[in-house]
Scaffold this motif. Structure first.
Motif, PDB file in Angstrom:
ATOM      1  N   ASN A   1      20.093  18.349 -36.699  1.00  0.00           N
ATOM      2  CA  ASN A   1      20.326  17.975 -38.062  1.00  0.00           C
ATOM      3  C   ASN A   1      19.980  19.826 -38.468  1.00  0.00           C
ATOM      4  O   ASN A   1      19.706  20.269 -39.447  1.00  0.00           O
ATOM      5  N   ARG A   2      20.400  20.721 -37.777  1.00  0.00           N
ATOM      6  CA  ARG A   2      20.064  21.996 -38.024  1.00  0.00           C
ATOM      7  C   ARG A   2      21.724  22.514 -37.810  1.00  0.00           C
ATOM      8  O   ARG A   2      21.623  24.291 -37.193  1.00  0.00           O
TER       9      ARG A   2
ATOM     10  N   VAL B   1      21.561  25.757 -39.973  1.00  0.00           N
ATOM     11  CA  VAL B   1      19.750  26.402 -40.336  1.00  0.00           C
ATOM     12  C   VAL B   1      20.030  27.469 -39.960  1.00  0.00           C
ATOM     13  O   VAL B   1      20.707  28.088 -38.492  1.00  0.00           O
TER      14      VAL B   1
ATOM     15  N   ASP C   1      15.797  19.348 -47.026  1.00  0.00           N
ATOM     16  CA  ASP C   1      17.170  19.103 -47.840  1.00  0.00           C
ATOM     17  C   ASP C   1      16.926  20.905 -48.378  1.00  0.00           C
ATOM     18  O   ASP C   1      18.080  21.747 -47.887  1.00  0.00           O
TER      19      ASP C   1
ATOM     20  N   ARG D   1      16.376  23.349 -46.111  1.00  0.00           N
ATOM     21  CA  ARG D   1      17.512  23.740 -44.896  1.00  0.00           C
ATOM     22  C   ARG D   1      18.413  24.118 -45.950  1.00  0.00           C
ATOM     23  O   ARG D   1      19.163  25.102 -44.252  1.00  0.00           O
TER      24      ARG D   1
ATOM     25  N   ASN E   1      15.064  25.114 -40.485  1.00  0.00           N
ATOM     26  CA  ASN E   1      14.356  24.364 -39.869  1.00  0.00           C
ATOM     27  C   ASN E   1      12.636  23.462 -40.398  1.00  0.00           C
ATOM     28  O   ASN E   1      12.676  22.922 -39.157  1.00  0.00           O
TER      29      ASN E   1
END
Length: 179
Positions: A12-13, A16, A48, A51, A56
Motif C-alpha cells: 500500500n506504500r 508513501v 488515501d 497517503r 503511511n
C-alpha cells in the motif's frame, strides 16, 4: 506488531514518503460491505488523502489479519500501540457508540505520554457525552471539522506536530508496545 504491520502494508506504500511513520485511521463502521459502506468509503478517502500527502496511513482492514488469528478488539489495541499517530474520525453520519467504546479502550490502554499521539476529530454538529469526556478524562486532543478539506488540514497539523516532537525528543521516535 510494528514490524508485522510494516510487512503487511508494504503493497500500500508505493507513493508513501514517510514509510516508518504509521498512522492508524479509525472510525465508526462495522463492515465495508453492509449499511456502513458510506462510512467506510469516507475513512478510505481520509486514508488515501493522507497517503497522497506522503504518510503511511491505514485502516484496520488493510493489514488483512484474520479475526480468528486476532480478534477486532485486540487488533485495535495492537495497531494503536504500534502507530506513531492514531486518528479517530467521526463525521455527522457516523454512529458514535462503537467508536466511543473503541476510543475508551485505546486511550485507557495508553500511557499519558502516548496519548499525545491520539487525535479525535468529529464533524461540527456531532456530539455525545463520550466525545465530551475524551479531553477531560484522557487529556487527548479533540478537534472539529466542517468538511473533508478542514479534516485534512487539522490532521496534517497534528501529524506534523507529532513528527516535530519525535524529532526533538519530546516523544520517542517509535511508539513502544508497553504501557
Amino acid at each position: 506488531m510494528r514490524e508485522k504491520l510494516s510487512e503487511l502494508l508494504e503493497n500500500n506504500r508505493s507513493a508513501v514518503l514517510h514509510r516508518q511513520f504509521l498512522i492508524y485511521v479509525m472510525g465508526p463502521y462495522k463492515s465495508h460491505a453492509t449499511e456502513d459502506a458510506e462510512m467506510f468509503d469516507f475513512l478510505e478517502t481520509v486514508r488515501d488523502d493522507l497517503r497522497r500527502e506522503g504518510y503511511n496511513a491505514f485502516l484496520a482492514t488493510n493489514p488483512e489479519i484474520p479475526l480468528d488469528e486476532m480478534d477486532a478488539g485486540t487488533q485495535s489495541l495492537e495497531f494503536a500501540r504500534a502507530s506513531n499517530v492514531v486518528l479517530f474520525v467521526v463525521p455527522n453520519h457516523g454512529k458514535n457508540l462503537g467508536v466511543g467504546i473503541e476510543v475508551g479502550a485505546v486511550l485507557e490502554d495508553m500511557s499519558e505520554k502516548q496519548r499525545e499521539r491520539v487525535l479525535f476529530l468529529h464533524q461540527k454538529g456531532m456530539s455525545s457525552a463520550m466525545i465530551g469526556s475524551i479531553g477531560d478524562r484522557w487529556d487527548a486532543s479533540v478537534r472539529t471539522f466542517e468538511d473533508e478539506s478542514e479534516l485534512l488540514d487539522e490532521t496534517r497539523l497534528f501529524i506534523r506536530d507529532v513528527m516535530r516532537k519525535e524529532g526533538n525528543g519530546e516523544l520517542e521516535p517509535f511508539p513502544r508496545s508497553d504501557r
